[in-house]
Design an enzyme around this catalytic site. Structure first.
Site, PDB file in Angstrom:
ATOM      1  N   MET A  30     -31.968 -65.153  55.330  1.00  8.67           N
ATOM      2  CA  MET A  30     -33.247 -65.327  54.829  1.00  8.67           C
ATOM      3  C   MET A  30     -33.450 -66.666  54.189  1.00  8.67           C
ATOM      4  O   MET A  30     -32.700 -67.206  53.412  1.00  8.67           O
ATOM      5  CB  MET A  30     -33.527 -64.167  53.609  1.00  8.67           C
ATOM      6  CG  MET A  30     -33.541 -62.773  54.074  1.00  8.67           C
ATOM      7  SD  MET A  30     -33.852 -61.626  52.858  1.00  8.67           S
ATOM      8  CE  MET A  30     -32.313 -61.518  52.312  1.00  8.67           C
ATOM      9  N   ALA A  31     -34.571 -67.609  54.620  1.00  5.41           N
ATOM     10  CA  ALA A  31     -34.443 -68.931  54.232  1.00  5.41           C
ATOM     11  C   ALA A  31     -35.017 -68.846  52.672  1.00  5.41           C
ATOM     12  O   ALA A  31     -35.621 -68.232  52.194  1.00  5.41           O
ATOM     13  CB  ALA A  31     -35.758 -69.340  54.819  1.00  5.41           C
ATOM     14  N   GLN A  83     -26.730 -68.310  61.708  1.00  7.61           N
ATOM     15  CA  GLN A  83     -28.041 -68.127  62.453  1.00  7.61           C
ATOM     16  C   GLN A  83     -28.622 -69.361  62.849  1.00  7.61           C
ATOM     17  O   GLN A  83     -29.301 -70.350  61.814  1.00  7.61           O
ATOM     18  CB  GLN A  83     -28.882 -67.172  61.885  1.00  7.61           C
ATOM     19  CG  GLN A  83     -29.959 -66.553  62.731  1.00  7.61           C
ATOM     20  CD  GLN A  83     -31.069 -65.846  62.249  1.00  7.61           C
ATOM     21  OE1 GLN A  83     -31.997 -66.418  61.605  1.00  7.61           O
ATOM     22  NE2 GLN A  83     -31.467 -64.647  62.684  1.00  7.61           N
ATOM     23  N   CYS A 114     -38.463 -64.266  63.847  1.00  6.61           N
ATOM     24  CA  CYS A 114     -39.334 -65.160  62.637  1.00  6.61           C
ATOM     25  C   CYS A 114     -40.763 -64.925  63.058  1.00  6.61           C
ATOM     26  O   CYS A 114     -41.097 -65.277  64.155  1.00  6.61           O
ATOM     27  CB  CYS A 114     -38.881 -66.446  62.408  1.00  6.61           C
ATOM     28  SG  CYS A 114     -39.822 -67.052  61.134  1.00  6.61           S
ATOM     29  N   LYS A 156     -31.048 -61.485  66.959  1.00 11.06           N
ATOM     30  CA  LYS A 156     -32.024 -60.781  66.035  1.00 11.06           C
ATOM     31  C   LYS A 156     -33.433 -60.788  66.546  1.00 11.06           C
ATOM     32  O   LYS A 156     -33.913 -62.180  66.599  1.00 11.06           O
ATOM     33  CB  LYS A 156     -31.768 -61.024  64.802  1.00 11.06           C
ATOM     34  CG  LYS A 156     -32.656 -60.209  63.589  1.00 11.06           C
ATOM     35  CD  LYS A 156     -32.127 -60.385  62.016  1.00 11.06           C
ATOM     36  CE  LYS A 156     -32.811 -59.478  61.256  1.00 11.06           C
ATOM     37  NZ  LYS A 156     -34.128 -59.790  60.776  1.00 11.06           N
ATOM     38  N   GLY A 219     -35.309 -52.936  58.714  1.00 11.59           N
ATOM     39  CA  GLY A 219     -36.471 -52.594  58.338  1.00 11.59           C
ATOM     40  C   GLY A 219     -36.731 -51.410  57.460  1.00 11.59           C
ATOM     41  O   GLY A 219     -36.256 -50.355  57.780  1.00 11.59           O
TER      42      GLY A 219
END
Length: 389
Positions: A30-31, A83, A114, A156, A219
Site C-alpha cells: 500500500m503506497a 512490488q 491499482c 496481483k 478483499g
C-alpha cells in the site's frame, strides 16, 4: 465442537518457488503505508509475507532516491518482497534484472490491480490486463528475468475494469502459463475502487480454474474470522490483507492464531494503542531519517488507530497535526490509558472506500484486446511517478 476446533484450518504453508511462508498471509503493498516501519510492526505480531510499497519500474531503473528507499529492507526481514508497477515489458524486465542481479529482493510481485485514475488513464494497473499482448509481454519478460536468480514472481490483479470488461480469467491463465509462482485476486473491479462488497465468488472461480498454482484472495478481510471464512468459501491457498490492518498491525497476530486453531485475539486497550502509535512514529523517524517526515507520515494513521476508542475531538485534531515526537508523547499522555477495548466499534472497514465511478482509460482503450500503434507509442508515459498510488 469447541470454539478453537471450529476455527481450525488445515491450511499448509504457502509455497512460492523456493520460499515457504508458514502462515499463508500476505501484507498487501500500500503506497505510503507498507514502508519498513509498518512492516516491522506487523512482523512483530505474526507470521506472513510483508510486501513493500509499489514502485514504478522506470523510477527504479533510473535509481531515483525515493525508489531506492521504497525497496530497502531491514536486515532481519527474512523475505525481502518488492512490488513493481510498469507498462513496458523492456522497462519492467530491466527493473526485475536490477533487483535480481544486485540481490535486492527474494520475491517480486507485479501490480495489475491499482484503480487510481493517474495510473489507469495511462493504461496501467487494473486497466492493463485488458490488452492481452501487453500483459503477456510484461509477465513473460518479468518471469524470465526473475528466474535467472531463482526469485519467485507473482502477480496481483483485480477482476477487471468493470463488470462488462472482466479480465481475471484470461489474465490468470496467461500468468500461470508464463510461469508465475502465484496469482492474487482482489474481488473488485477497477470501477468499484474500494466500494461495495468484494466478489469472493470470482476468487473461488479463479481458484478452481488454476488448480496447479497457488491462488490468493484479497478483499473485505477485516478480521481473522473473515480470513477463515474466505479460505473456507473459496478454497484459496492464502489471504492478502490490505486496508484491514491499517491502524491494526496486531491483525497479523490474530490471523496467525486463527490459522493455528487458536481463539486468541488481540483486543488492546487505549494504553496499548497509544504505545503502538508512539513506537510506529519512532520507527518512521528512523525510516525517513527525519523527525519532520516521520511525524508527517504518522498523522494519516491516527484515525485508523483510534477508530472506536474514546478520544475527544480536540485531541484527535491535535494528533492529526502532531509536529514532533515530544508533542506526540504529551498528547498520548492525555489519553485515558485504562480505557478498555471498545469491541466492534474498533473493528470492521477502515480507510476510504471511494465510490463507484467510470475508470479513466486511454482513448479507445476498450475498442480491442490488442494495443494499436498509437497506444503503443503513448503507454510509456504511465511510468512517470515513483509510486502509482
Amino acid at each position: 465442537m469447541p470454539a478453537d476446533a471450529a476455527l481450525r484450518l488445515d491450511l499448509p504453508p504457502l509455497t512460492l518457488g523456493n520460499i515457504t511462508v508458514d502462515t499463508p498471509v500476505i501484507l498487501a503493498p500500500m503506497a505510503g503505508i507498507t514502508n519498513k516501519a509498518f512492516r516491522r510492526l506487523c512482523r512483530e505480531y505474526g507470521g506472513g509475507l510483508y510486501v513493500s510499497e509499489m514502485v514504478t519500474s522506470r523510477a527504479l531503473v533510473e535509481r531515483s532516491p525515493e525508489s531506492m528507499r521504497i525497496i530497502s529492507h531491514d536486515d532481519d526481514e527474512k523475505v525481502r518482497s518488492v512490488q513493481l508497477y510498469g507498462v513496458d515489458p523492456k522497462t519492467v524486465g530491466a527493473a526485475v534484472r536490477l533487483l535480481v542481479e544486485e540481490d535486492r529482493a527474494d520475491h517480486i510481485d507485479l501490480n495489475f490491480g491499482c484503480p487510481v485514475p493517474k495510473v489507469t488513464r495511462k493504461g496501467g494497473g487494473a486497466a492493463l490486463p485488458w490488452k492481452l499482448d501487453l500483459f503477456t509481454g510484461i509477465v513473460q519478460t518479468a518471469v524470465r528475468e526473475a528466474s535467472k536468480g531463482d526469485v519467485p514472481l507473482t502477480i496481483k490483479m483485480r477482476k477487471g475494469i468493470d463488470e462488462d470488461h472482466l479480465t481475471f480469467r484470461e489474465a490468470g491463465k496467461i500468468a500461470r502459463d508464463s510461469g508465475v509462482a502465484a496469482v492474487a485476486l482482489h474481488g473488485r473491479t477497477a470501477s468499484q475502487f474500494y466500494s461495495g462488497k468484494a466478489d469472493w465468488n470470482a476468487i473461488a472461480e479463479l481458484r478452481e480454474a488454476l488448480p496447479d498454482i497457488p491462488v490468493l484472495g484479497n478483499g473485505d478481510i477485516w478480521s481473522a474470522e473473515d480470513a477463515v471464512r474466505m479460505v473456507r468459501e473459496t478454497g484459496v491457498d492464502g489471504v492478502v490483507i490490505g486496508r484491514g490492518c491499517q491502524g491494526r498491525p496486531w491483525l497479523f497476530g490474530d490471523l496467525m492464531s486463527a490459522f493455528e486453531g487458536s481463539s486468541s485475539r488481540h483486543q488492546p486497550g487505549l494504553g496499548q494503542v497509544a504505545d503502538t502509535v508512539y513506537r510506529h512514529a519512532e520507527l518512521l523517524v528512523e525510516t525517513f531519517g527525519s523527525e519532520m517526515m516521520g511525524l508527517r507520515d504518522i498523522r494519516k494513521h491516527m484515525a485508523w488507530y483510534f477508530k472506536g476508542y474514546v478520544v475527544g475531538g480536540e485531541l484527535r485534531a491535535k494528533l492529526a497535526t502532531v509536529p514532533t515526537l515530544e508533542v506526540l508523547r504529551g498528547l498520548l499522555d492525555e489519553l485515558d490509558k485504562d480505557s478498555p477495548y471498545p469491541g466492534s466499534d474498533a473493528e470492521g472497514p477502515r480507510g476510504r472506500a471511494g465510490s463507484p465511478k467510470r475508470t479513466a482509460l486511454p482513448e479507445h482503450w476498450l475498442d480491442g484486446r490488442i494495443l494499436n500503434a498509437a497506444q503503443q507509442a503513448d503507454i510509456a508515459a504511465a511510468e512517470v511517478d515513483v509510486s502509482g498510488g
